[in-house]
Design a protein around this motif. Structure first.
Motif, PDB file in Angstrom:
ATOM      1  N   GLY A  19       0.817  -1.208   0.000  1.00  0.00           N
ATOM      2  CA  GLY A  19       0.000   0.000   0.000  1.00  0.00           C
ATOM      3  C   GLY A  19       0.848   1.254   0.000  1.00  0.00           C
ATOM      4  O   GLY A  19       2.079   1.203  -0.129  1.00  0.00           O
ATOM      5  N   SER A  20       0.181   2.382   0.161  1.00  0.00           N
ATOM      6  CA  SER A  20       0.888   3.661   0.156  1.00  0.00           C
ATOM      7  C   SER A  20       1.661   3.902   1.441  1.00  0.00           C
ATOM      8  O   SER A  20       2.635   4.648   1.465  1.00  0.00           O
ATOM      9  N   SER A  21       1.241   3.244   2.528  1.00  0.00           N
ATOM     10  CA  SER A  21       1.910   3.414   3.812  1.00  0.00           C
ATOM     11  C   SER A  21       3.086   2.453   3.939  1.00  0.00           C
ATOM     12  O   SER A  21       3.046   1.326   3.433  1.00  0.00           O
ATOM     13  N   SER A  22       4.130   2.905   4.628  1.00  0.00           N
ATOM     14  CA  SER A  22       5.308   2.053   4.822  1.00  0.00           C
ATOM     15  C   SER A  22       5.011   0.870   5.734  1.00  0.00           C
ATOM     16  O   SER A  22       5.749  -0.117   5.746  1.00  0.00           O
ATOM     17  N   SER A  23       3.917   0.968   6.511  1.00  0.00           N
ATOM     18  CA  SER A  23       3.548  -0.115   7.425  1.00  0.00           C
ATOM     19  C   SER A  23       2.632  -1.148   6.770  1.00  0.00           C
ATOM     20  O   SER A  23       2.221  -2.108   7.414  1.00  0.00           O
ATOM     21  N   SER A  24       2.312  -0.946   5.496  1.00  0.00           N
ATOM     22  CA  SER A  24       1.455  -1.897   4.786  1.00  0.00           C
ATOM     23  C   SER A  24       2.163  -3.241   4.630  1.00  0.00           C
ATOM     24  O   SER A  24       3.393  -3.325   4.690  1.00  0.00           O
ATOM     25  N   SER A  25       1.378  -4.289   4.433  1.00  0.00           N
ATOM     26  CA  SER A  25       1.945  -5.627   4.244  1.00  0.00           C
ATOM     27  C   SER A  25       2.879  -5.640   3.040  1.00  0.00           C
ATOM     28  O   SER A  25       2.590  -5.036   2.008  1.00  0.00           O
ATOM     29  N   LYS A  26       4.006  -6.334   3.182  1.00  0.00           N
ATOM     30  CA  LYS A  26       4.991  -6.402   2.109  1.00  0.00           C
ATOM     31  C   LYS A  26       4.510  -7.341   0.994  1.00  0.00           C
ATOM     32  O   LYS A  26       3.816  -8.322   1.240  1.00  0.00           O
ATOM     33  N   THR A  27       4.895  -7.020  -0.226  1.00  0.00           N
ATOM     34  CA  THR A  27       4.596  -7.906  -1.350  1.00  0.00           C
ATOM     35  C   THR A  27       5.589  -9.067  -1.343  1.00  0.00           C
ATOM     36  O   THR A  27       6.771  -8.896  -1.022  1.00  0.00           O
ATOM     37  N   LEU A  28       5.112 -10.241  -1.705  1.00  0.00           N
ATOM     38  CA  LEU A  28       5.936 -11.446  -1.702  1.00  0.00           C
ATOM     39  C   LEU A  28       5.984 -12.042  -3.106  1.00  0.00           C
ATOM     40  O   LEU A  28       5.020 -11.952  -3.864  1.00  0.00           O
ATOM     41  N   GLN A  29       7.114 -12.652  -3.421  1.00  0.00           N
ATOM     42  CA  GLN A  29       7.285 -13.295  -4.720  1.00  0.00           C
ATOM     43  C   GLN A  29       7.999 -14.624  -4.509  1.00  0.00           C
ATOM     44  O   GLN A  29       9.055 -14.679  -3.868  1.00  0.00           O
TER      45      GLN A  29
END
Length: 226
Positions: free
Chosen positions: A97-107
């Protein structure tokens, strides 16, 4: 979860499945994070957290699981679970998301191996028997409540006595809490630093230990210097 992952998980030996069930339970004490993989939220963990879990006393008490006596054995065991797709190695990217505390994307990473510093996404929800038992219990309670008018008089009388007993215990608990607070305030004034009745009443201890000792001075325990 894809059908391929489910098929692979069905091929897992019983002892490895027991390890996975332990890791997915609260007994393991693993720090679970939430990431985003393919647009869906998914749980993931760091490798060293799983290594610590299989080297814990809780794991040592388990039966029908591979024995682990060193960190190297723990890493080898966890690596042997990867082919069954209970969890897979992933790369952690930017916030979703736009916030730094948003869940990280995983690959998902093509090269699958187990390393303490890498991250691994869960593709297994764990044992579901507690969910099923809870659902059945909820249905039984709801049916019992709906059919209460049809209960025999003796059952109704028993429920009423039980309800009064529970309310009485709650009332007694609140009364003790109020009395101990009043007594503490009085003793702070006349006998500083004050006395607590049942000092462990709200402590994270067992029921019996909550009432031991009966009283104690309100003296802060000093931590020893290292």
């Amino acid at each position: 979860m894809s059908a391929t992952a489910v098929d692979q998980q069905k091929k897992a030996p019983k002892d490895l499945r027991n390890v996975v069930d332990f890791l997915r339970s609260s007994k393991a004490g693993m720090k679970i994070r939430v990431g985003v993989l393919g647009g869906k939220r998914i749980d993931y963990f760091k490798g060293k957290s799983a290594i610590k879990a299989v080297m814990s006393p809780a794991y040592a008490k388990l039966k029908n699981v591979p024995k682990v006596t060193s960190e190297a054995e723990a890493q080898t065991l966890l690596h042997s679970i990867i082919p069954f797709a209970f969890f897979l190695r992933v790369e952690r990217g930017q916030p979703s998301g736009s916030s730094s505390s948003s869940s990280k994307t995983l690959q998902i990473i093509r090269e699958q191996q187990f390393k303490p510093e890498d991250y691994y996404a869960w593709f297994y929800e764990g044992s579901q028997w507690t969910t099923y038992v809870g659902a059945v219990a909820m249905v039984v309670i709801m049916l019992a409540g709906v059919m209460f008018p049809l209960w025999p008089p003796t059952f109704k009388l028993g429920v009423s006595y039980l309800s009064m007993g529970v309310l009485g215990l709650l009332g007694l608990f609140f009364a003790i809490a109020i009395v101990r607070l009043i007594f503490y305030i009085i003793t702070v004034i006349v006998a500083s630093p004050g006395i607590w009745i049942f000092p462990n009443l709200f402590a994270d201890v067992g029921f019996v230990d909550s009432f031991i000792p009966v009283w104690d001075w309100d003296i802060k325990k000093k931590s020893g210097k290292k």
